[in-house]
Write a protein that holds these residues in place. Structure first.
Motif, mmCIF file in Angstrom:
data_model
loop_
_atom_site.group_PDB
_atom_site.id
_atom_site.type_symbol
_atom_site.label_atom_id
_atom_site.label_comp_id
_atom_site.label_asym_id
_atom_site.label_seq_id
_atom_site.Cartn_x
_atom_site.Cartn_y
_atom_site.Cartn_z
ATOM 1 N N THR A 70 -0.773 8.278 -2.402
ATOM 2 C CA THR A 70 0.288 8.520 -1.364
ATOM 3 C C THR A 70 1.295 7.288 -1.248
ATOM 4 O O THR A 70 2.388 7.071 -0.120
ATOM 5 N N SER A 71 1.207 6.427 -2.095
ATOM 6 C CA SER A 71 1.959 5.243 -1.857
ATOM 7 C C SER A 71 3.576 5.685 -2.015
ATOM 8 O O SER A 71 4.482 4.798 -1.343
ATOM 9 N N PHE A 72 3.916 6.581 -2.651
ATOM 10 C CA PHE A 72 5.377 7.102 -2.781
ATOM 11 C C PHE A 72 5.807 7.640 -1.436
ATOM 12 O O PHE A 72 7.110 7.825 -1.395
ATOM 13 N N GLY A 73 4.868 8.147 -0.524
ATOM 14 C CA GLY A 73 5.428 8.415 0.811
ATOM 15 C C GLY A 73 5.833 7.734 1.769
ATOM 16 O O GLY A 73 6.199 7.938 2.950
ATOM 17 N N GLY A 74 5.602 6.196 1.569
ATOM 18 C CA GLY A 74 6.056 5.235 2.565
ATOM 19 C C GLY A 74 4.918 4.873 3.672
ATOM 20 O O GLY A 74 3.978 5.478 3.396
#
Length: 179
Positions: free
Chosen positions: A27-31
């Motif tokens: 989920t690192s893309f989700g901020g």
């Protein structure tokens, strides 16, 4: 089937730690809001489902493991203080978070989230970041990361775990009875 209590504790702790790191990586893309909320969800769930020492190990080890895997903050001097903030969160949640009513559990999550914020802000923002000698824009970005969003993500994740408390508590009680 009788399983050694230590083996069961290690397995439970390992599952929560692996779940936390997997969610953090994917989920690192989700901020910060998405990733931070899920990390705090697993931290709180480890308190409710695994007990204090399980949550202690997950809170202490997860920032170091995330750093080593490259999915957490890239500055090593921050990592011990992130662990300290996590420990403050799970410790207070363990003491006051086991309530019968969802509203009371969420209130306990609120207190634990504020404590986590205070620990992170007072250590990372006030002590560590100024001593790193970073450029002003990077210092400001880090200071923001470890300020008010920490309360928000701890509240979101903690309240989600509080909603699943009856199921997690049943798991923890069942484990304790079998030991």
């Amino acid at each position: 089937m009788n399983i050694n209590p230590r083996v069961r504790w290690v397995a439970t702790t390992g599952v929560f730690l692996a779940l936390l790191l997997t969610l953090q990586a994917f989920t690192s893309f989700g901020g910060q809001v998405v990733t931070g909320s899920l990390v705090n969800l697993i931290l709180a769930a480890s308190v409710f489902g695994g007990g204090y020492w399980c949550a202690f190990a997950v809170a202490l080890l997860s920032p170091f493991c995330a750093f080593l895997l490259g999915v957490g903050p890239k500055l090593l001097p921050l990592i011990p203080f992130i662990s300290l903030g996590n420990l403050a969160f799970i410790s207070l949640l363990s003491v006051i978070g086991r309530r019968d009513k969802l509203f009371e559990r969420c209130g306990a999550v609120g207190f634990a989230a504020v404590l986590k914020f205070i620990v992170l802000w007072s250590t990372i923002v006030c002590l560590v970041i100024p001593s790193l000698g970073l450029p002003e824009p990077q210092m400001n970005a880090l200071a923001l990361t470890f300020s008010w969003p920490q309360v928000m993500t701890a509240m979101i994740g903690g309240c989600l775990a509080a909603a699943f408390y009856p199921m997690l508590n049943k798991l923890h009680r069942q484990r304790s009875i079998e030991m």
